[in-house]
Design a protein around this motif. Structure first.
Motif, mmCIF file in Angstrom:
data_model
loop_
_atom_site.group_PDB
_atom_site.id
_atom_site.type_symbol
_atom_site.label_atom_id
_atom_site.label_comp_id
_atom_site.label_asym_id
_atom_site.label_seq_id
_atom_site.Cartn_x
_atom_site.Cartn_y
_atom_site.Cartn_z
ATOM 1 N N GLY A 36 -1.960 0.177 -5.686
ATOM 2 C CA GLY A 36 -1.406 -0.216 -4.397
ATOM 3 C C GLY A 36 -0.487 0.830 -3.800
ATOM 4 N N PRO A 37 0.203 0.464 -2.716
ATOM 5 C CA PRO A 37 1.105 1.397 -2.047
ATOM 6 C C PRO A 37 2.232 1.845 -2.962
ATOM 7 C CG PRO A 37 0.655 -0.524 -0.670
ATOM 8 C CD PRO A 37 0.109 -0.830 -2.027
ATOM 9 N N GLU A 38 2.804 2.989 -2.642
ATOM 10 C CA GLU A 38 3.913 3.535 -3.419
ATOM 11 C C GLU A 38 5.122 2.612 -3.380
ATOM 12 O OE1 GLU A 38 6.060 6.649 -5.558
ATOM 13 O OE2 GLU A 38 3.946 6.157 -5.254
ATOM 14 N N THR B 105 3.234 10.597 -0.832
ATOM 15 C CA THR B 105 3.598 12.004 -0.661
ATOM 16 C C THR B 105 5.086 12.214 -0.441
ATOM 17 O OG1 THR B 105 3.242 12.017 1.749
ATOM 18 C CG2 THR B 105 1.331 12.460 0.356
ATOM 19 N N SER B 106 5.849 11.138 -0.221
ATOM 20 C CA SER B 106 7.296 11.291 -0.053
ATOM 21 C C SER B 106 8.002 11.419 -1.401
ATOM 22 C CB SER B 106 7.883 10.118 0.732
ATOM 23 O OG SER B 106 7.798 8.903 0.005
ATOM 24 N N ARG B 107 7.278 11.139 -2.491
ATOM 25 C CA ARG B 107 7.858 11.312 -3.825
ATOM 26 C C ARG B 107 7.972 12.806 -4.145
ATOM 27 N NH1 ARG B 107 4.611 9.748 -9.078
ATOM 28 N NH2 ARG B 107 4.078 7.879 -7.863
ATOM 29 N N LEU B 108 9.042 13.187 -4.806
ATOM 30 C CA LEU B 108 9.255 14.580 -5.195
ATOM 31 C C LEU B 108 8.482 14.844 -6.487
ATOM 32 C CD1 LEU B 108 13.066 14.604 -4.412
ATOM 33 C CD2 LEU B 108 11.294 15.775 -3.077
ATOM 34 N N HIS B 109 7.194 15.119 -6.359
ATOM 35 C CA HIS B 109 6.317 15.244 -7.517
ATOM 36 C C HIS B 109 6.615 16.485 -8.347
ATOM 37 C CE1 HIS B 109 3.519 11.981 -6.372
ATOM 38 N NE2 HIS B 109 3.754 12.364 -5.126
ATOM 39 N N TYR B 110 7.065 17.553 -7.702
ATOM 40 C CA TYR B 110 7.287 18.815 -8.403
ATOM 41 C C TYR B 110 8.769 19.028 -8.703
ATOM 42 C CZ TYR B 110 2.475 20.173 -7.266
ATOM 43 O OH TYR B 110 1.112 20.232 -7.180
ATOM 44 N N THR B 111 9.063 19.467 -9.925
ATOM 45 C CA THR B 111 10.446 19.649 -10.360
ATOM 46 C C THR B 111 11.219 20.574 -9.430
ATOM 47 O OG1 THR B 111 9.749 19.378 -12.665
ATOM 48 C CG2 THR B 111 11.914 20.356 -12.288
ATOM 49 N N GLY B 112 10.584 21.674 -9.011
ATOM 50 C CA GLY B 112 11.274 22.626 -8.147
ATOM 51 C C GLY B 112 11.753 21.989 -6.858
ATOM 52 N N SER C 238 -3.193 19.295 -5.152
ATOM 53 C CA SER C 238 -4.194 19.457 -4.099
ATOM 54 C C SER C 238 -5.490 20.061 -4.637
ATOM 55 C CB SER C 238 -3.642 20.336 -2.974
ATOM 56 O OG SER C 238 -3.379 21.656 -3.434
ATOM 57 N N ALA C 239 -5.390 20.796 -5.747
ATOM 58 C CA ALA C 239 -6.586 21.396 -6.345
ATOM 59 C C ALA C 239 -7.374 20.399 -7.177
ATOM 60 C CB ALA C 239 -6.190 22.601 -7.203
ATOM 61 N N HIS C 240 -6.715 19.323 -7.635
ATOM 62 C CA HIS C 240 -7.379 18.332 -8.487
ATOM 63 C C HIS C 240 -7.087 16.909 -8.002
ATOM 64 C CE1 HIS C 240 -8.307 21.474 -11.462
ATOM 65 N NE2 HIS C 240 -7.082 21.923 -11.236
ATOM 66 N N PRO C 241 -7.402 16.610 -6.756
ATOM 67 C CA PRO C 241 -7.082 15.275 -6.228
ATOM 68 C C PRO C 241 -7.808 14.155 -6.952
ATOM 69 C CG PRO C 241 -8.559 16.446 -4.741
ATOM 70 C CD PRO C 241 -8.099 17.448 -5.765
ATOM 71 N N GLU C 242 -8.939 14.476 -7.577
ATOM 72 C CA GLU C 242 -9.708 13.444 -8.271
ATOM 73 C C GLU C 242 -8.954 12.857 -9.460
ATOM 74 O OE1 GLU C 242 -10.380 17.238 -10.401
ATOM 75 O OE2 GLU C 242 -10.336 16.646 -8.291
ATOM 76 N N ARG C 243 -7.906 13.523 -9.897
ATOM 77 C CA ARG C 243 -7.134 13.045 -11.045
ATOM 78 C C ARG C 243 -6.003 12.105 -10.641
ATOM 79 N NH1 ARG C 243 -5.928 17.275 -15.679
ATOM 80 N NH2 ARG C 243 -5.627 15.229 -16.667
ATOM 81 N N TYR C 244 -5.870 11.857 -9.347
ATOM 82 C CA TYR C 244 -4.771 11.026 -8.853
ATOM 83 C C TYR C 244 -5.337 9.860 -8.051
ATOM 84 C CZ TYR C 244 -2.111 15.159 -10.088
ATOM 85 O OH TYR C 244 -1.574 16.210 -10.774
ATOM 86 N N PRO C 245 -5.250 8.648 -8.567
ATOM 87 C CA PRO C 245 -5.802 7.498 -7.843
ATOM 88 C C PRO C 245 -5.277 7.385 -6.418
ATOM 89 C CG PRO C 245 -5.242 6.867 -10.081
ATOM 90 C CD PRO C 245 -4.732 8.266 -9.898
ATOM 91 N N ALA C 246 -4.014 7.706 -6.192
ATOM 92 C CA ALA C 246 -3.459 7.605 -4.839
ATOM 93 C C ALA C 246 -4.102 8.602 -3.895
ATOM 94 C CB ALA C 246 -1.940 7.817 -4.870
ATOM 95 N N LEU C 247 -4.454 9.778 -4.399
ATOM 96 C CA LEU C 247 -5.115 10.778 -3.553
ATOM 97 C C LEU C 247 -6.578 10.432 -3.334
ATOM 98 C CD1 LEU C 247 -3.599 14.133 -4.913
ATOM 99 C CD2 LEU C 247 -2.784 12.669 -3.042
ATOM 100 N N VAL C 248 -7.197 9.827 -4.316
ATOM 101 C CA VAL C 248 -8.585 9.382 -4.153
ATOM 102 C C VAL C 248 -8.652 8.276 -3.104
ATOM 103 C CG1 VAL C 248 -10.535 8.260 -5.294
ATOM 104 C CG2 VAL C 248 -9.243 10.045 -6.501
ATOM 105 N N ALA C 249 -7.688 7.363 -3.156
ATOM 106 C CA ALA C 249 -7.681 6.242 -2.223
ATOM 107 C C ALA C 249 -7.249 6.652 -0.820
ATOM 108 C CB ALA C 249 -6.750 5.147 -2.740
ATOM 109 N N ASN C 250 -6.508 7.759 -0.720
ATOM 110 C CA ASN C 250 -5.994 8.222 0.581
ATOM 111 C C ASN C 250 -6.260 9.714 0.721
ATOM 112 O OD1 ASN C 250 -4.181 5.712 1.455
ATOM 113 N ND2 ASN C 250 -3.773 6.116 -0.715
ATOM 114 N N PRO C 251 -7.475 10.114 1.085
ATOM 115 C CA PRO C 251 -7.830 11.535 1.161
ATOM 116 C C PRO C 251 -6.921 12.340 2.081
ATOM 117 C CG PRO C 251 -9.791 10.161 1.286
ATOM 118 C CD PRO C 251 -8.625 9.232 1.375
#
Length: 234
Positions: free
Chosen positions: A80-82, A143-150, A182-195
């Motif tokens: 579901g949504p974030e 996408t508003s989540r800070l996914h990357y440590t940097g 962005s190189a492996h969106p297929e590994r993230y259900p949220a990216l698969v559901a929201n291209p």
């Protein structure tokens, strides 16, 4: 006053898997009713004189209190949504850091309105984690989540949550090279559901790669950082 954050803090985000810096894991989030609540985790989080720890000492003290809790992968993910997910019976690298930091901070540092709830209550901790976990402290979508440590470090320095003291420990300017999501969106259900999110993540990654960061060279090592005296506790 913000908590101090050195390049050593990146170690706190380092997982025994690919969960760090945007890379996914196989979920092993505990199922059923949790044995612990945020309030129960907070018990005993005081100094010997009955007052609460603050600042870096509080993060350290609460982190030590979580030592016996198991490692759990993918604690931020779900269908579901974030939403701002918080676990209490197991932590991955990110949620361990977030929970320790959230419990260390005083409510008036991040709440926008007065609250009658006690410091350490579930609503307070959830608000604190939301403020640190999401860009500019606002949860809008995945996408508003800070996914990357940097970007987490840069954003939370800007928000006044932490102070980056890496340069004082011998840090040097460096550039990051991120792009896994962005190189492996297929590994993230949220990216698969929201291209459309894939293009958003690509823009975010590009911005991270264009930002100058401060990193400790490998010749210094973690041991040299750990030997530094901690901040004085208040």
């Amino acid at each position: 006053m913000p908590s101090s954050l050195a390049a050593a803090s990146v170690v706190a985000f380092t997982c025994p898997s690919e969960a760090r810096d945007g890379k996914p894991d196989t979920s092993s989030v505990p199922q059923g009713k949790p044995r612990h609540t945020i309030e129960s985790l907070s018990r005993g989080h005081t100094r010997s004189d009955g007052t609460r720890w603050r600042s870096a000492s509080a993060s350290r003290a609460f982190g030590l209190a979580l030592e016996a809790h198991p490692y759990r992968d993918a604690t931020l993910e779900g269908p579901g949504p974030e939403v701002c997910r918080i676990t209490t019976d197991g932590f991955d690298c990110v949620t361990f850091m977030e929970m320790s930091l959230a419990r260390a901070r005083r409510r008036n540092e991040w709440r926008r309105a007065p609250s009658a709830s006690p410091i350490g209550s579930a609503p307070d901790v959830r608000d604190a984690v939301t403020f640190t976990r999401y860009r500019r402290g606002r949860l809008t979508d995945y996408t508003s989540r800070l996914h990357y440590t940097g970007e987490w470090i840069t954003d939370n320095v800007t928000k006044g949550v932490v102070e980056d003291v890496t340069s004082s420990l011998g840090g040097e300017t460096c550039l990051f090279r991120v792009g896994y999501m962005s190189a492996h969106p297929e590994r993230y259900p949220a990216l698969v559901a929201n291209p459309a999110f894939v293009d958003s993540m690509r823009r975010i990654e590009r911005a991270i790669n264009q930002t100058r960061h401060t990193c400790l060279p490998s010749r210094i090592g973690v041991a040299a950082i750990e030997s530094q005296p901690p901040e004085a506790a208040i």
